[in-house]
Design a protein around this motif. Structure first.
Motif, mmCIF file in Angstrom:
data_model
loop_
_atom_site.group_PDB
_atom_site.id
_atom_site.type_symbol
_atom_site.label_atom_id
_atom_site.label_comp_id
_atom_site.label_asym_id
_atom_site.label_seq_id
_atom_site.Cartn_x
_atom_site.Cartn_y
_atom_site.Cartn_z
ATOM 1 N N ILE A 100 38.892 28.509 51.535
ATOM 2 C CA ILE A 100 38.003 29.807 51.984
ATOM 3 C C ILE A 100 39.238 31.005 51.340
ATOM 4 O O ILE A 100 40.391 30.623 51.111
ATOM 5 C CB ILE A 100 38.131 30.049 53.454
ATOM 6 C CG1 ILE A 100 39.478 29.706 54.043
ATOM 7 C CG2 ILE A 100 36.828 29.194 53.817
ATOM 8 C CD1 ILE A 100 39.045 30.298 55.479
ATOM 9 N N SER A 101 38.798 32.200 51.096
ATOM 10 C CA SER A 101 39.590 33.076 50.784
ATOM 11 C C SER A 101 39.326 34.080 51.806
ATOM 12 O O SER A 101 38.237 34.637 52.107
ATOM 13 C CB SER A 101 39.197 33.782 49.459
ATOM 14 O OG SER A 101 40.119 34.703 49.364
ATOM 15 N N THR A 102 40.387 34.769 52.454
ATOM 16 C CA THR A 102 40.279 35.440 53.501
ATOM 17 C C THR A 102 40.782 36.860 53.384
ATOM 18 O O THR A 102 40.870 37.862 54.325
ATOM 19 C CB THR A 102 41.245 35.095 54.861
ATOM 20 O OG1 THR A 102 42.688 35.001 54.326
ATOM 21 C CG2 THR A 102 40.593 33.755 55.260
ATOM 22 N N GLU A 103 41.307 37.282 52.163
ATOM 23 C CA GLU A 103 41.628 38.501 51.760
ATOM 24 C C GLU A 103 40.978 39.058 50.616
ATOM 25 O O GLU A 103 40.639 38.233 49.778
ATOM 26 C CB GLU A 103 43.033 38.443 51.540
ATOM 27 C CG GLU A 103 44.094 38.352 52.780
ATOM 28 C CD GLU A 103 45.520 38.322 52.478
ATOM 29 O OE1 GLU A 103 45.906 38.891 51.514
ATOM 30 O OE2 GLU A 103 46.334 38.042 53.309
ATOM 31 N N LEU A 104 40.739 40.460 50.449
ATOM 32 C CA LEU A 104 39.750 40.922 49.353
ATOM 33 C C LEU A 104 40.316 40.564 48.121
ATOM 34 O O LEU A 104 39.778 40.170 47.216
ATOM 35 C CB LEU A 104 39.891 42.476 49.578
ATOM 36 C CG LEU A 104 38.938 43.034 48.617
ATOM 37 C CD1 LEU A 104 37.383 42.822 48.762
ATOM 38 C CD2 LEU A 104 39.077 44.819 48.925
ATOM 39 N N THR B 248 48.330 34.389 39.474
ATOM 40 C CA THR B 248 49.576 33.536 39.785
ATOM 41 C C THR B 248 49.473 32.028 39.093
ATOM 42 O O THR B 248 50.449 31.500 38.484
ATOM 43 C CB THR B 248 49.808 33.228 41.293
ATOM 44 O OG1 THR B 248 49.945 34.515 41.871
ATOM 45 C CG2 THR B 248 51.140 32.470 41.357
ATOM 46 N N ALA B 249 48.279 31.719 39.098
ATOM 47 C CA ALA B 249 47.987 30.161 38.522
ATOM 48 C C ALA B 249 48.032 30.450 37.009
ATOM 49 O O ALA B 249 48.580 29.482 36.434
ATOM 50 C CB ALA B 249 46.522 29.637 38.931
ATOM 51 N N PHE C 239 44.449 32.662 31.282
ATOM 52 C CA PHE C 239 43.563 33.576 32.185
ATOM 53 C C PHE C 239 42.216 33.784 32.112
ATOM 54 O O PHE C 239 41.060 33.702 32.864
ATOM 55 C CB PHE C 239 44.299 34.988 32.444
ATOM 56 C CG PHE C 239 43.733 36.110 33.526
ATOM 57 C CD1 PHE C 239 44.262 35.938 34.828
ATOM 58 C CD2 PHE C 239 42.570 36.785 32.964
ATOM 59 C CE1 PHE C 239 43.591 36.746 35.812
ATOM 60 C CE2 PHE C 239 42.102 37.677 34.155
ATOM 61 C CZ PHE C 239 42.655 37.611 35.477
ATOM 62 N N CYS C 240 41.996 33.695 30.629
ATOM 63 C CA CYS C 240 40.590 34.041 30.109
ATOM 64 C C CYS C 240 39.811 32.518 30.286
ATOM 65 O O CYS C 240 38.694 32.723 30.198
ATOM 66 C CB CYS C 240 40.809 34.075 28.649
ATOM 67 S SG CYS C 240 41.524 35.692 28.394
ATOM 68 N N PHE C 241 40.288 31.464 30.760
ATOM 69 C CA PHE C 241 39.580 30.257 30.760
ATOM 70 C C PHE C 241 39.789 30.015 32.303
ATOM 71 O O PHE C 241 40.353 29.039 32.550
ATOM 72 C CB PHE C 241 40.283 29.095 29.851
ATOM 73 C CG PHE C 241 40.146 29.125 28.482
ATOM 74 C CD1 PHE C 241 38.975 28.430 27.986
ATOM 75 C CD2 PHE C 241 41.039 29.949 27.666
ATOM 76 C CE1 PHE C 241 38.834 28.723 26.410
ATOM 77 C CE2 PHE C 241 40.622 30.100 26.224
ATOM 78 C CZ PHE C 241 39.523 29.435 25.679
ATOM 79 N N LYS C 242 39.203 30.751 33.255
ATOM 80 C CA LYS C 242 39.253 30.831 34.636
ATOM 81 C C LYS C 242 38.514 29.401 35.022
ATOM 82 O O LYS C 242 39.137 28.677 35.805
ATOM 83 C CB LYS C 242 38.416 32.041 35.043
ATOM 84 C CG LYS C 242 38.451 31.742 36.634
ATOM 85 C CD LYS C 242 37.846 33.081 37.201
ATOM 86 C CE LYS C 242 36.499 33.031 36.957
ATOM 87 N NZ LYS C 242 35.711 34.139 37.581
ATOM 88 N N ALA D 259 42.547 38.073 47.330
ATOM 89 C CA ALA D 259 43.385 36.816 47.506
ATOM 90 C C ALA D 259 42.904 36.155 46.063
ATOM 91 O O ALA D 259 43.925 35.372 45.339
ATOM 92 C CB ALA D 259 43.140 36.105 48.447
ATOM 93 N N GLN D 260 41.756 35.960 45.534
ATOM 94 C CA GLN D 260 41.312 35.115 44.765
ATOM 95 C C GLN D 260 41.687 35.501 43.283
ATOM 96 O O GLN D 260 42.164 34.834 42.475
ATOM 97 C CB GLN D 260 39.641 34.776 44.367
ATOM 98 C CG GLN D 260 39.134 34.218 45.860
ATOM 99 C CD GLN D 260 37.734 33.874 45.376
ATOM 100 O OE1 GLN D 260 37.457 33.356 44.514
ATOM 101 N NE2 GLN D 260 36.998 34.106 46.599
ATOM 102 N N PHE D 261 41.617 36.944 43.126
ATOM 103 C CA PHE D 261 42.324 37.514 41.892
ATOM 104 C C PHE D 261 43.676 37.219 41.693
ATOM 105 O O PHE D 261 44.216 36.902 40.594
ATOM 106 C CB PHE D 261 41.890 38.991 41.743
ATOM 107 C CG PHE D 261 42.429 39.817 40.633
ATOM 108 C CD1 PHE D 261 42.051 39.656 39.383
ATOM 109 C CD2 PHE D 261 43.970 40.426 40.749
ATOM 110 C CE1 PHE D 261 42.694 40.130 38.319
ATOM 111 C CE2 PHE D 261 44.317 41.103 39.495
ATOM 112 C CZ PHE D 261 43.909 40.936 38.369
#
Length: 273
Positions: free
Chosen positions: A96-100, A109-110, A45-48, A102-104
Motif C-alpha cells: 500500500i501507499s499511504t502518502e500522496l 529513488t528506485a 525511470f522511463c521504464f517504470k 510516496a509512489q513517485f
C-alpha cells in the motif's frame, strides 16, 4: 625507455601538478560519473513497469527461486519414484501507499539506485584511471585485479540477496500472522527501503575476502588468528546481520549463514597467501 623509467616519469609529472590541478581532475571525474548515473537513472525511470516488475518479483509466490526449488523437488521425486515433488503454499503480499507523493518518490529513488548499480562498472573504471598514474606497473596489475574482484563479489552479493535472501525473507515476514483476522498491509516505502538496503549492504559485505587478502598480503592477518577467534567472529557476524536485516530471528539466521561461510572462505584465502 624501460618500464621503470616510464613509471618514474609519470610520478614526476604528478609531483609537478599543483593541488588545484589534482582537484580539477577529481572534479571532472566526479562530473562524468554524475552524468552517467543521471542518464542511466533517467532511462530506468522511463521504464517504470519493467523496473517495478523486477523489484516486486521477489514478493510473489511464483518467484523464480521457488519455482526452481519445486522443479528440483519434482526431479528428485521422479528419480526416487515417490510421486509428485514438494509444492510451496501460494500466498499474496499486499503493498500500500499511504502518502500522496510516496509512489513517485519510490519510483525516483528506485531509478537512481538502479542507475548507480548499472553505472558501477564505469565508476570503477573512472576510479582506476584516477589512481593509475600514481602507481607503478606492478601496482597497477594488482589494483586492476583487486578492482575486478571487488566488482564481481559485489555482483555476487547482490544476486544472492535478490534470488535467495529477499524472496525467502519477504515470504516469511509478509505472510506471518499472529491471528488470521490480522492482515498484513506493507507500505511500498518499507518494501523498497528494505530491499535496496539489504541488497547494497550484502554487496558491500561480500568484499570481505578482498579485505582479508589485502591484510594478509601486508602481514597483518593470519589464518591461525582467524581460526582461534572463530567463535568471536560468529558473534560479530550475528551482530552485523542483526543491524543490516529486518528485526526478526528468521532473517537474522538467513543472513548469518552466508556471512559465516564467507568468513570460512576468508580463512582459506588468508591461509594460501
Amino acid at each position: 625507455m624501460p618500464r621503470w623509467g616510464e613509471d618514474m616519469a609519470q610520478k614526476e609529472q604528478l609531483e609537478t601538478m599543483s593541488f588545484g590541478s589534482h582537484l580539477e581532475v577529481l572534479r571532472q571525474m566526479l562530473i562524468r560519473i554524475v552524468l552517467v548515473v543521471a542518464v542511466l537513472s533517467v532511462i530506468v525511470f522511463c521504464f517504470k513497469e519493467e523496473t517495478f516488475r523486477l523489484l516486486l518479483a521477489p514478493k510473489e509466490s511464483d518467484f523464480i527461486t521457488f519455482r526452481a526449488i519445486e522443479r528440483l523437488s519434482d526431479w528428485i521425486a521422479s528419480l526416487t519414484g515417490s510421486g509428485e515433488g514438494f509444492r510451496f503454499t501460494p500466498y499474496s503480499i499486499d503493498l500500500i501507499s499511504t502518502e500522496l507523493s510516496a509512489q513517485f518518490m519510490m519510483h525516483l529513488t528506485a531509478s537512481v539506485s538502479i542507475g548507480v548499480l548499472l553505472a558501477s562498472p564505469y565508476i570503477l573504471f573512472e576510479l582506476f584511471r584516477f589512481i593509475t598514474p600514481a602507481l607503478y606497473s606492478n601496482e597497477r596489475k594488482y589494483s586492476f585485479a583487486i578492482g575486478v574482484s571487488c566488482y564481481v563479489q559485489f555482483v555476487i552479493g547482490v544476486l544472492i540477496t535478490y534470488f535467495i535472501l529477499a524472496p525467502i525473507s519477504f515470504r516469511f515476514l509478509g505472510t506471518y500472522q499472529v491471528d488470521k483476522n490480522v492482515r498484513n498491509y506493507i507500505s511500498l516505502d518499507s518494501y523498497i527501503s528494505t530491499f535496496t538496503g539489504l541488497t547494497f549492504t550484502m554487496g558491500l559485505v561480500a568484499q570481505l575476502p578482498v579485505v582479508c587478502w589485502l591484510l594478509a598480503k601486508m602481514g597483518l592477518l593470519k589464518a591461525a588468528f582467524m581460526r582461534k577467534y572463530r567463535r568471536h567472529a560468529l558473534v560479530l557476524i550475528m551482530i552485523a546481520a542483526a543491524i543490516i536485516t529486518p528485526p526478526d530471528v528468521f532473517t537474522l539466521v538467513l543472513v548469518t549463514l552466508p556471512l559465516y561461510l564467507l568468513y570460512e572462505l576468508c580463512i582459506f584465502i588468508v591461509k594460501r597467501y
